[in-house]
Design an enzyme around this catalytic site. Structure first.
Site, PDB file in Angstrom:
ATOM      1  N   CYS A 139       0.611   2.009  -8.330  1.00 25.84           N
ATOM      2  CA  CYS A 139       0.285   2.593  -6.929  1.00 25.84           C
ATOM      3  C   CYS A 139       1.395   2.768  -6.079  1.00 25.84           C
ATOM      4  CB  CYS A 139      -0.522   1.641  -6.099  1.00 25.84           C
ATOM      5  SG  CYS A 139      -1.001   1.852  -4.529  1.00 25.84           S
ATOM      6  N   HIS A 170       0.496   3.725  -0.495  1.00 24.56           N
ATOM      7  CA  HIS A 170      -0.536   3.363  -1.440  1.00 24.56           C
ATOM      8  C   HIS A 170      -1.315   4.549  -1.767  1.00 24.56           C
ATOM      9  CE1 HIS A 170       0.151  -0.961  -0.242  1.00 24.56           C
ATOM     10  NE2 HIS A 170       0.581  -0.404   0.978  1.00 24.56           N
ATOM     11  N   LYS A 189       1.536  -2.729 -10.575  1.00 24.89           N
ATOM     12  CA  LYS A 189       0.418  -1.491 -10.375  1.00 24.89           C
ATOM     13  C   LYS A 189       1.307  -0.051 -10.414  1.00 24.89           C
ATOM     14  CE  LYS A 189      -2.659  -4.124  -7.314  1.00 24.89           C
ATOM     15  NZ  LYS A 189      -3.510  -3.864  -6.154  1.00 24.89           N
ATOM     16  N   TYR A 234      -5.002  -0.895   5.641  1.00 24.23           N
ATOM     17  CA  TYR A 234      -4.103   0.047   5.930  1.00 24.23           C
ATOM     18  C   TYR A 234      -3.841   0.489   7.485  1.00 24.23           C
ATOM     19  CZ  TYR A 234      -4.761   0.301   0.870  1.00 24.23           C
ATOM     20  OH  TYR A 234      -4.877   0.026  -0.375  1.00 24.23           O
ATOM     21  N   HIS A 272       3.880   0.960  -3.206  1.00 29.77           N
ATOM     22  CA  HIS A 272       3.358  -0.201  -3.455  1.00 29.77           C
ATOM     23  C   HIS A 272       3.987  -0.703  -4.760  1.00 29.77           C
ATOM     24  CE1 HIS A 272      -0.446  -2.987  -4.008  1.00 29.77           C
ATOM     25  NE2 HIS A 272       0.534  -3.664  -3.850  1.00 29.77           N
TER      26      HIS A 272
END
Length: 144
Positions: free
Chosen positions: A127, A13, A125, A41, A117
């Protein structure tokens, strides 16, 4: 927090913080605790490449909605340009640290699946703001 379960995945991420903004791992963890009620995380990699264990890899994080069982979350500080658009802002130190962390987990778990991600189904996203599969393909030492 519930147990992580057998480790099968590692998801990369970005923190979606502007390029060059120095944000501490504990700050990211506090943001996630406020938003999700827990640390998201397992590791956060700061701009200088320092790797901070923010959640034991025996506990489940909150980083890929509905897919956190057996899934380690690694976040690097950065991921957007100064205007907030997705951009791979990893510093050379962050890239080296991420490479070493992925290699260490792959050594422990040879069947580990590493994704960004955005590579999870249903995630809309950018990410982590880079193509993890392409990055891994150009890092032969990580496939060992």
């Amino acid at each position: 927090m519930p147990p992580l379960g057998p480790i099968r995945f590692l998801t990369i991420h970005c923190a979606a913080t502007p390029e060059g903004r120095d944000v501490a791992a504990e700050t990211i963890s506090s943001w996630d605790t406020a938003k999700f009620g827990q640390v998201s995380y397992h590791y956060v990699i700061e701009l200088d490449g320092s790797v901070h264990a923010t959640l034991p890899d025996t506990l489940k994080g909150a980083h890929v909605g509905g897919r956190n069982t057996g899934n380690l979350g690694v976040c690097y500080v950065g991921g957007v340009d100064k205007a907030g658009r997705p951009k791979d802002t990893r510093t050379p130190a962050q890239t080296m640290a991420l490479r070493a962390l992925v290699a260490a987990y792959r050594a422990r778990f040879p069947d580990l699946v590493v994704r960004g991600h955005r590579d999870w189904p249903g995630v809309a996203k950018a990410c982590p703001s880079f193509d993890v599969a392409a990055w891994l393909a150009h890092a032969p030492e990580e496939r060992a």
